[in-house]
Design a protein around this motif. Structure first.
Motif, short mmCIF file in Angstrom:
data_model
loop_
_atom_site.label_atom_id
_atom_site.label_comp_id
_atom_site.label_asym_id
_atom_site.label_seq_id
_atom_site.Cartn_x
_atom_site.Cartn_y
_atom_site.Cartn_z
N LYS A 161 36.45 25.10 34.49
CA LYS A 161 35.77 26.09 33.66
C LYS A 161 34.98 27.04 34.55
CE LYS A 161 35.19 23.20 29.57
NZ LYS A 161 34.21 22.59 28.63
N ILE A 162 35.09 28.32 34.24
CA ILE A 162 34.36 29.33 35.00
C ILE A 162 33.32 29.94 34.07
CG2 ILE A 162 34.50 31.53 36.18
CD1 ILE A 162 37.22 30.76 37.15
N PRO A 163 32.02 29.87 34.39
CA PRO A 163 30.99 30.43 33.52
C PRO A 163 31.09 31.95 33.47
CG PRO A 163 30.05 29.77 35.62
CD PRO A 163 31.46 29.27 35.62
N THR A 164 30.90 32.50 32.30
CA THR A 164 30.89 33.95 32.12
C THR A 164 29.62 34.36 31.42
OG1 THR A 164 32.11 33.73 30.06
CG2 THR A 164 33.40 34.09 32.05
N VAL A 165 29.46 35.64 31.23
CA VAL A 165 28.20 36.15 30.70
C VAL A 165 28.42 36.78 29.34
CG1 VAL A 165 26.29 37.72 31.11
CG2 VAL A 165 27.39 36.56 33.04
N SER A 166 27.57 36.41 28.36
CA SER A 166 27.63 37.01 27.03
C SER A 166 26.83 38.31 27.04
CB SER A 166 27.05 36.04 26.00
OG SER A 166 27.08 36.64 24.73
N ILE A 167 27.39 39.39 26.47
CA ILE A 167 26.71 40.68 26.49
C ILE A 167 26.82 41.35 25.14
CG2 ILE A 167 27.14 41.02 28.95
CD1 ILE A 167 29.37 42.94 28.14
N ASN A 168 25.99 42.33 24.93
CA ASN A 168 26.04 43.15 23.74
C ASN A 168 26.92 44.36 24.03
OD1 ASN A 168 25.66 44.76 21.55
ND2 ASN A 168 23.41 44.64 21.56
N ASP A 169 27.97 44.55 23.22
CA ASP A 169 28.92 45.63 23.51
C ASP A 169 28.63 46.88 22.68
OD1 ASP A 169 29.60 44.54 21.11
OD2 ASP A 169 31.76 44.61 21.43
N ILE A 216 34.75 42.47 36.46
CA ILE A 216 35.09 42.51 37.88
C ILE A 216 34.43 41.35 38.62
CG2 ILE A 216 34.80 43.81 40.03
CD1 ILE A 216 36.99 44.85 38.19
N LYS A 217 33.18 41.02 38.22
CA LYS A 217 32.48 39.92 38.87
C LYS A 217 33.22 38.60 38.67
CE LYS A 217 28.02 37.51 38.87
NZ LYS A 217 26.67 37.45 38.26
N VAL A 218 33.63 38.35 37.41
CA VAL A 218 34.35 37.12 37.12
C VAL A 218 35.72 37.11 37.79
CG1 VAL A 218 35.37 35.72 35.29
CG2 VAL A 218 33.13 36.77 34.94
N ALA A 219 36.42 38.27 37.72
CA ALA A 219 37.75 38.37 38.34
C ALA A 219 37.66 38.12 39.85
CB ALA A 219 38.35 39.74 38.07
N THR A 220 36.60 38.62 40.46
CA THR A 220 36.41 38.42 41.90
C THR A 220 36.21 36.94 42.22
OG1 THR A 220 35.40 40.61 42.15
CG2 THR A 220 34.97 39.01 43.89
N GLU A 221 35.43 36.25 41.38
CA GLU A 221 35.22 34.81 41.58
C GLU A 221 36.53 34.04 41.45
OE1 GLU A 221 32.51 33.15 42.54
OE2 GLU A 221 31.62 35.13 42.87
#
Length: 254
Positions: A161-169, A216-221
């Motif tokens: 599992k890779i942690p991601t960030v919840s955001i307001n779109d 991009i941050k998650v893709a880079t990880e």
């Protein structure tokens, strides 16, 4: 006897014409060879074909009298042609009793490059035996050869599992990114994204839904973790992780 001599002359004539063409398409070359006497199938081949499919291929080859797609081979120092791609076409040609077939080949290369050619060609279509594929892949010693194969080992690594960030779109500046997938893979991506949209975001798991920077941050990880260079492959890997996540959710519900 006369017919046999004429046949040999015809083969030499055909190969002579091909040699003229070969001067223009180096490093690849064409050869007119006997599938039984001149060709050697792979000892290990992760690519498999169901019997009904092979039977249908054999029937088509027998009807046409030739192979519409050329096997790809490496010419060994002993003069034999090791078939790197197209082993089922070779088998069909033999079963269809074709005396000669046209093949595309390269001169002898090292073991790593041979395996890389096999895997890169087989990655395009068809089905693979996962365990056999892993064994063949592990035989390559250099990173360059593994990269050439197009696999990069991502099929053989357990998904974490890779942690991601919840955001307001609500107020997001969108940037267009393009990824190229086969039609079947594209449908798979759409299905996973559609399923993700239905999920409720909990405190323990969140989904990146619109931020270019976070994506991009998650893709880079992901690229770092799985030694991936291609953005498309990285995105595909992210989709696979999401599929595993959705599967776990369903299992928890049960």
């Amino acid at each position: 006897m006369v017919e046999k001599i004429q046949e040999v002359k015809d083969v030499h004539l055909i190969q002579g014409k091909l040699d003229d063409v070969n001067k223009l398409i180096a490093p690849y070359k064409l050869a007119y060879v006997s599938p039984i006497n001149d060709c050697v199938p792979l000892e290990k081949n992760a690519h498999y074909m169901e019997k009904s499919t092979l039977d249908r291929l054999t029937a088509n080859v027998a009807e046409d009298g030739f192979l519409s797609q050329l096997p790809f081979a490496m010419k060994r120092n002993d003069g034999k042609y090791l078939i790197l791609s197209g082993n089922h076409r070779l088998k069909a040609a033999i079963k269809a009793k074709l005396e000669y077939i046209l093949i595309l080949y390269i001169e002898e290369v090292d073991k790593d490059k041979q395996i890389a050619y096999v895997l890169s060609h087989n990655a395009l279509v068809g089905k693979d035996d996962a365990q056999m594929l892993k064994e063949i892949y592990s035989e390559m010693r250099t990173i360059e050869a593994r990269e050439f194969s197009g696999l990069n080992g991502i099929q053989f690594i357990d998904t974490d599992k890779i942690p991601t960030v919840s955001i307001n779109d609500g107020d997001i500046e969108l940037t267009e990114m393009k990824f190229l997938f086969t039609e079947s893979r594209s449908n798979d991506v759409k299905a996973v994204l559609a399923e993700l949209e239905k999920q409720k975001i909990s405190a323990n798991s969140s989904i990146v839904v619109g931020s270019y920077e976070e994506f991009i941050k998650v893709a880079t990880e992901v690229k770092k973790k799985f030694n991936i260079k291609s953005n498309t492959v990285a995105f595909a890997r992210m989709i696979d992780i999401c599929k595993a996540f959705l599967l776990e959710l369903k299992e928890e519900e049960v």
